[in-house]
Structure formats: C-alpha cells, structure tokens
Design a protein around this motif. Structure first.
Motif: not given
Lengths: 328, 328
Positions: B238, B263, B266-267, B269-270, B272-273, B275, B294, B297
């Motif tokens: 990245q 976008k 990114g979503e 592979h975020d 936070a999703r 966690n 965050n 997450a």
C-alpha cells in the motif's frame, strides 16, 4: 533443462548472458531435440557452449526418494554430476526442488560440519532483497541447524551482494527474548554469542517487509509457508486492484498512464529480478530457478550462480562456519 | 478497557451497537475516570449499561506468567471474572493477547476434552473470511491438538457465519499426502477419518489467498508468522503504491478519482470488518480485538462476541468435539 517454459526461455537467456559475461561458459544438459530447435533461432558461440545429452527428465510429482533410485540418466542428475566431476563450477535447475536437493546432497555431499543443507530465497523489499531460509528442505530443525543456516546465509549474502555485515534476524512470534519455543530461544542464544555475525534479534512476520534484516532464519515449514503466502497475497491483491480499476470507465481510459506510473513499482518488485534460490551447505554451487521463470528470471538465476562460483562460495561457507563455531 | 485508543474509540462503538442491537447489554470494566470523560459525549442508555471498576491495567509487555500472580484487580481479569460468575455472557478485550489467554484459561477453564485452547483470526479473501488458527497461543502442537483446533473452528464458523459445511484445510508445504512432518501427516489422517468435518486436504501458503478453505489449521508459530507477514506485506505494498502514484503529477491530480474507484477494494479488505479473534476451547466466550482497532473495528468485535454468546458457542463446540471423537 526444465522449468514450465523449457528451452524456449532458457536458450535466449543463455545467449544474453554469454554476450554480457565474456568469461561465462555454459554446459547444456538435456534432450538434444528440444535444444536444437531453439538454438537455430539464437546462435550461441560454439566455443563457449557444450552439449551433454540426457535421456530422462524428473517430473514435478516424482518423489525425492524415487529419483534417488531411478532415472539414472535424468538431466538434473547429469547436470549435478558435471559439478561433482569438476567439469562445471555450478549447476542451475528449474526442476523439482525436492529432487534437486536430494540429488545434490547425494552426489555432491554436504560441507564438513554441516548437519543439513538449506534453501535460501529472496523477497523484494524496499528495492533490496530480504533473504529467507530455509524454504522447505528441512521441516523440523534443531537449534544447531538453524545456527548453521544463519552462518551460511550471512556469508552468502556478504560474498554475493557486497554487504559487509549482513543483518541476521531470527523469525519469531514476538520480539521479546522469552518468546517462541525452546529451539528458537536456544538458537537465539547461540547467535547472540557469535560476534562474527551481525545478529539483530527476533523478527516478526511483518518485520520481513520492514527491512529489519538482510537474512531471516526459520525452519523450512515456516519459510515455505511464508514465502508462498507472500507470493499468493501479492498476486491476489494485484488481481483485485486490477478488477477495481477496470470497473471504472475513466480509469480504464487512463490505463496507459497508470501502467507507466506503476512501472517503477513493478520493476522494483518483479520476481524475475530476485529469481534463483541457493542450495547452501553443499560441496558445490547449486541454484534453483523458479519453475515459471521467464527469460529475465533465468538471466538473474544464471548470474546468481556465476557470482557464487566466482566467490568460491562453498569454501567460504565452510571457513566461516569453522570461525563461528569457535566463538560459541 | 484497553487498546491503543482506549475509551474514546470503545465508547462510541458501544453506543452504536446498543442502538442497533436492542437486546444487547454492556458491562464496562476499567477505571471510572477514563470512562466518564467519554460518556458525557456519548450518552449511553443507563438501564443497559453497568460499570465495574478496576484499579489496575495489564501492559503490553507484562509477561503472561506475571499477570497470573500479580495485578489481581486488573480490568482484564475482572472482565473475565464477570463471565465466570455468570454476570456476563462473554468478554471482549483489546489488551495483551498472551495475558488474555492465560487469564481466561485460569479463570474460565478449558472445555472438557480440550487439550489447549486456540486463537482464531480471519483474513479477508475475495469478500469472505478465511479463518486461521492457531494464531500464537500454542507454539508447538500435537496432532490431537491440531485436530481439536479443526473441530472447534469448523463449529465456530458454522454457528457464526451460517456456512453449513465450512471447508477445513491443513496448512502444509505441499498438497501431496506425503508432504510435511509427522504431526501434519498424523492430523491429516485423523481429519480424513472424520465425516462430520468437510476436510479439503492440504493448503499451501498461497492457497490462503485463493479461497481454497474457510478454516485453515496450523500451529501457533506458523499462524502468527503468516498473519503478521500478510498484514506487513499488505501495508508495505500500500505504501509503495501510494508513493509510486504520488510521484506522477497527472495521477496526483486524479487522486480523488482513484480514491473513489478503489473505495470498494478498500472496504472489501478493511481489517476493521474482520476484527475480533476468537479464543476457542474455553468455558466461556472470549474475543480479542486488535489493539489498534478503530470504532468500526470495535463494533465488529462486539458483534462477533454477541453472535458467539447467542449461539452458546462453548457448548456447541464441546458437543461437536464429542461427535467427532466417536468418528476417529
């Protein structure tokens, strides 16, 4: 002469290396038909090339044990025998890795004082190479073996890249001294007691991509899984990114611009520029090319083998190992 | 209440989860000062929230052994005790993973018939989760332990994601049956004999990112190294890509377009999703959030804990394990 693309990739690579390295001589081992077809397209200087025929080939799914007993005229075996007989300085193969290691050990033998040879490959990180070993030759390793891997890799990187004091790290699940199993703690103690090595301590998985060490030592199970996972993740992300960009019609129009902007990134991380895994700890130079190597990748692997031969790497390793053992 | 960002991330996440999940009640454990400050900004429904004070905190470098003996009033310990005492259905922590595992084992105990609990985390692959365990709780594992990990993870994924027959793979250095060490070959035999599991065989490192399995089993050393290496490589690539794009002034001008096109990538592979790592094999639900989580997450981790509690996961695991043992 193996690999997924065979002579049609290898012969042009050899032609180029012969023209850029006037001191290079090449012995080609394999079936003459497959080679001659390519050689008509790429005229090779006949005084610097020699043909050694071999009638059999080792397949990707031949078990290492079976190649020891059968296929006495396999090109891989014959190529290694050229090194044993002093006809060649080193051997390069793009074939079955397990078979190459087993044949090389059996034909060349291991260096005195080495328990097990290891395979070292390079990950491209920040424009440099992070050398990782073992890549799969040794599933379980003792502390002594891992210590030997560290010495062999440190000396190889020093001799072949010009780094005076390669940073040696030990792959672990935490940076703290108490982390990891008994073997890791034991080899960490040994490495710390050895001033001939530039030991920088434990490296975590993410440290591989933070340029924390030039050499990272681990057992062959971990090394193989981490290398393949890294290759797999890089390919996966590349494919996902391409799809995301292709879904936007403005970006589709700008793809020539994007490609040109990303060219330096692509070159910095081109696996072809890092091709050639070294089999270390043998009485001879043996380099393993990626099976799917393209022409540039073969050139890289040929050059890696040449540099190792010129440096007299096996003797250097044996010497360094004796020095390090005295420091323990 | 720990994590790198503490209550200022956790309190808003709780506020949101309380509003979207009417059945949820939350017990907050920690020092009251740090919490009260945030709560003035995010009014929480007082009938669904309870405060349990704790005067000590466990630090990132506290050794697991020391937290067992000292810090009797640490928020992590007090939170797990809420589960033991039946006051809470499950516990979520963003603190020191080793300490959480040691305290949870000691306070809640392991399920009957389980040799060792394990930690399971998820890698985002092709819009789905590839669940990997163990992530570092068990450096060396026996075949029986790895078999138990497979059963625990399969049942957890089935109960919490709705997949009827999660594909279970065993991480190895080759797909062939003879590959790997004795432990891997032994557990592979056990998994093959167990029809209650949907065992798909060996998975190589790159297979993790080719959606070959929903659950991948390995020992904690390998799992920890692979997870961290994947995180490290993704962050590294990245950063390198950003630099390459920023170096081109046309692409700098188009960065809003690029950002919007990327976008969805990114979503997908975020982190936070994805966690919330599950500690499996305990007499209770314990979920570990990433320290650097965050708000999104934390919401994901809270929901993961809720789903596990609702499913009565520990009992389900014990039941499944008994069933699988009979098939061996």
């Amino acid at each position: 002469m193996g690999g997924d693309f065979g002579p049609r990739c290898i012969i042009p690579a050899i032609a180029r290396c012969l023209s850029t390295h006037p001191g290079l001589k090449v012995i080609l081992v394999g079936s003459s038909e497959s080679m001659h077809e390519q050689v008509t397209h790429y005229p090779l200087p006949q005084d610097r090339i020699r043909w050694v025929p071999a009638t059999e080939i080792i397949l990707a799914d031949d078990s290492p044990a079976s190649v020891l007993r059968h296929k006495r005229d396999a090109s891989m075996r014959v190529a290694i025998e050229q090194v044993r007989d002093g006809v060649a300085d080193g051997c390069l193969s793009a074939g079955n890795t397990g078979a190459l290691m087993v044949l090389a050990r059996s034909i060349l033998g291991t260096l005195e004082g080495i328990e097990r040879p290891a395979i070292m490959a390079a990950l491209p990180v920040s424009g440099k190479a992070c050398h990782v070993l073992d890549m799969g030759a040794n599933v379980d390793c003792s502390a002594t073996q891992l210590f030997e891997f560290a010495v062999m890799a440190s000396e190889t990187v020093r001799e072949t890249t010009g780094l005076a004091r390669p940073r040696v790290g030990l792959l672990n699940i935490g940076r703290e001294v108490h982390k990891g199993g008994k073997v890791v703690r034991d080899v960490s103690d040994m490495l710390r007691r050895c001033p001939a090595l530039n030991y920088v301590g434990h490296i975590e998985g993410d440290g591989l991509f933070r340029d924390e060490a030039d050499v990272v030592v681990c057992d062959g199970f971990v090394g193989n899984v981490v290398l393949k996972a890294s290759e797999g993740l890089a390919l996966y992300l590349q494919s996902e990114l391409k799809q995301a960009l292709a879904a936007n019609r403005w970006l589709r129009l700008m793809s020539p611009l994007l490609r040109s902007a990303l060219k330096p990134f692509g070159e910095r991380h081109d696996p072809a520029r890092y091709n050639g895994a070294s089999l270390l700890g043998l009485n001879g130079v043996v380099v393993k090319s990626h099976g799917a190597a393209n022409q540039l990748a073969f050139e890289t692997a040929i050059e890696r083998a040449m540099i190792a031969c010129r440096a007299g790497l096996p003797k250097r390793i044996a010497h360094k190992l004796a020095e390090c053992r005295l420091q323990l």
